[in-house]
Structure formats: structure tokens, C-alpha cells
Design an enzyme around this catalytic site. Structure first.
Site, PDB file in Angstrom:
ATOM      1  N   HIS A 112       0.809  -1.218   0.000  1.00  0.00           N
ATOM      2  CA  HIS A 112       0.000   0.000   0.000  1.00  0.00           C
ATOM      3  C   HIS A 112       0.843   1.269   0.000  1.00  0.00           C
ATOM      4  O   HIS A 112       0.340   2.358   0.297  1.00  0.00           O
ATOM      5  CB  HIS A 112      -0.959   0.002   1.194  1.00  0.00           C
ATOM      6  CG  HIS A 112      -2.033  -1.030   1.069  1.00  0.00           C
ATOM      7  ND1 HIS A 112      -2.773  -1.476   2.152  1.00  0.00           N
ATOM      8  CD2 HIS A 112      -2.487  -1.722  -0.007  1.00  0.00           C
ATOM      9  CE1 HIS A 112      -3.640  -2.393   1.739  1.00  0.00           C
ATOM     10  NE2 HIS A 112      -3.476  -2.562   0.444  1.00  0.00           N
ATOM     11  N   CYS A 133       8.512  17.081  -9.236  1.00  0.00           N
ATOM     12  CA  CYS A 133       9.462  16.020  -9.599  1.00  0.00           C
ATOM     13  C   CYS A 133      10.582  16.601 -10.443  1.00  0.00           C
ATOM     14  O   CYS A 133      10.483  17.720 -10.959  1.00  0.00           O
ATOM     15  CB  CYS A 133       8.737  14.910 -10.370  1.00  0.00           C
ATOM     16  SG  CYS A 133       8.359  15.347 -12.090  1.00  0.00           S
ATOM     17  N   ASN A 151      -3.781 -12.516  15.775  1.00  0.00           N
ATOM     18  CA  ASN A 151      -4.574 -11.297  15.754  1.00  0.00           C
ATOM     19  C   ASN A 151      -5.088 -10.999  17.150  1.00  0.00           C
ATOM     20  O   ASN A 151      -5.138 -11.880  18.009  1.00  0.00           O
ATOM     21  CB  ASN A 151      -5.755 -11.475  14.790  1.00  0.00           C
ATOM     22  CG  ASN A 151      -6.089 -10.201  14.032  1.00  0.00           C
ATOM     23  OD1 ASN A 151      -5.497  -9.148  14.267  1.00  0.00           O
ATOM     24  ND2 ASN A 151      -7.045 -10.289  13.129  1.00  0.00           N
TER      25      ASN A 151
END
Length: 237
Positions: free
Chosen positions: A111, A138, A204
Site C-alpha cells: 500500500h 518532480c 490477531n
């Protein structure tokens, strides 16, 4: 007797592993992320509509990241990579750099990465640990483009999928840590791993939406359960 695992390991990490370092988990159920509407700060349309707001949002996340440290779970995974005789690949949904700061070297950020900026035209990424301004351009294009956060937003394709699926095809063990199991394609990686006969385990805080797809489950704080499981793996080898 504890099972002895051999071969490559792929580890998927989500927001739950960084929560104990002080980074709030992403919750989409109420449509908000850090008190902002998701569509305003995490979509290409939101960025096009108000780039200043989006930059302020990620600049604040970037500033927070500089104040937190890797926790015991991050350090345990770095130890596993360093001591495991085969390849260990971390696939993370997190945009923080806590895995790298803990010492992990083989990390795939599906991500994106908060401490990088990207040219929207050439896709070239630049290390960018400080605030991005809408006037930052850029240097890779003939006509410079405004830099954007190197973050995958809703509606955009996750990064590095070819490398991720290649790693899964060669893995004998797949570990999912701190993920909700409701965001694809990350939530589907367990199926890919199982298809290649990897043992699958979920670690988890609580059962994820994909709990039934895992062969093994461990529930509790990542700083406890991940550390414990890594020690078991290394002792069994």
C-alpha cells in the site's frame, strides 16, 4: 510436540502490529480516518479536489511516525528473518517504516510508503522523510509534475503483486498478523498460500473476518503472541 516448519515464510502484517507502537488502526466502518472522511484523504478524487488537504493529512501522519518506535513484534520478525535458514518475506499493508527500523530487510509495501513521494506521471519514487508541499515538483519529467504521497488510495492497484504472489508460491508457511481480513487483495493471500500447500496461521487481537480460512489461530496482543510464536519457530528448528 510442536510442528517443525521448514522452507520459506511469508508474513502479512496489518495495522494491528503497529497499533502497539502508537499508530492508530485504520477503521472504515464509520467512514472516517483520523477524523477525516475517507473519500477526502484516501482517494485519487479527493486528492484532485483538494491536494492541500491531502498533503496536510499525510504530513501529519509523517510527523507522528517520527515520534514512534518499532515494538517487540516488529523486532521479533526482524530476528526471525536474520536467523531463519530460508527466505522470510514481509508483505505489509502498513505505510510506516517500523519493520525496516526494527531490522527487517525483505519488506514489500503493498500500500505504499509514507516516507516516500511519487511522480504521478513517471511513477518514480523519491525518499521524502519531511513534509510534502503542493509546490514540490518532480525532477524526472520534461515538464515537472507536483509530487504526491507514495500511498495506494482506494480505487488504485496495490503495489508489488507479482513479487508477492511469487513469494507465496514458494512459501511453506504463511503468517497473517494484525489484519482485519476484509480488504482485498490482501485478505485473499491466505487462499493463495494454501493453494501452494503452505501452513497458514492467523495471529490477531481477535478473530478476523477470514478466520475460517486459516489452519491455526492465536489471539492476543502482537507484542506477546508474535514474540512467542517466533521463539517457538526458532527453537523447533
Amino acid at each position: 510436540m510442536r510442528p517443525v516448519h521448514k522452507g520459506n515464510i511469508v508474513i502479512l502484517t496489518g495495522a494491528g502490529i503497529s497499533a502497539e507502537s502508537g499508530i492508530r488502526t485504520f477503521r472504515a466502518s464509520d467512514g472516517l480516518w483520523e477524523e477525516h472522511h475517507i473519500e477526502d484523504v484516501a482517494t485519487p478524487e479527493g486528492y484532485k479536489r483538494d491536494p492541500e488537504l491531502v498533503h496536510r493529512f499525510y504530513n501529519a501522519r509523517r510527523e507522528l511516525l517520527h515520534t514512534v518506535e518499532p515494538n517487540a513484534a516488529h523486532l521479533a520478525l526482524a530476528k526471525l528473518e536474520a536467523q531463519w535458514p530460508d527466505q522470510v518475506t514481509i508483505v505489509t499493508q502498513n505505510i510506516d517504516d517500523l519493520h525496516e527500523r526494527a531490522g527487517s530487510k525483505n519488506v514489500l509495501h503493498m500500500h505504499g510508503e509514507l516516507l516516500k513521494a511519487r511522480c504521478p506521471h513517471s511513477k518514480q519514487t523519491i525518499d521524502w522523510p519531511t513534509a510534502i508541499q503542493s509546490t514540490d515538483m518532480c525532477q524526472c519529467c520534461q515538464f515537472p509534475e507536483p509530487l504526491r504521497p507514495h500511498v495506494v488510495w482506494f480505487g488504485e492497484m496495490p503495489l508489488g503483486l507479482d513479487r508477492i504472489y511469487q513469494a507465496l508460491s514458494e512459501a511453506s508457511l504463511f503468517i497473517s498478523i494484525g489484519t482485519s481480513g476484509n480488504v482485498y487483495p490482501a485478505a485473499g493471500l491466505v487462499h493463495e498460500a494454501a493453494m501452494h500447500n503452505a501452513h497458514t496461521i492467523e495471529i490477531n487481537l481477535e478473530p478476523s473476518q477470514g478466520k475460517t480460512h486459516f489452519a491455526e489461530h492465536r489471539y492476543g496482543r502482537a507484542t506477546i503472541e508474535v514474540v512467542k510464536y517466533v521463539e517457538e519457530l526458532l527453537e523447533a528448528r
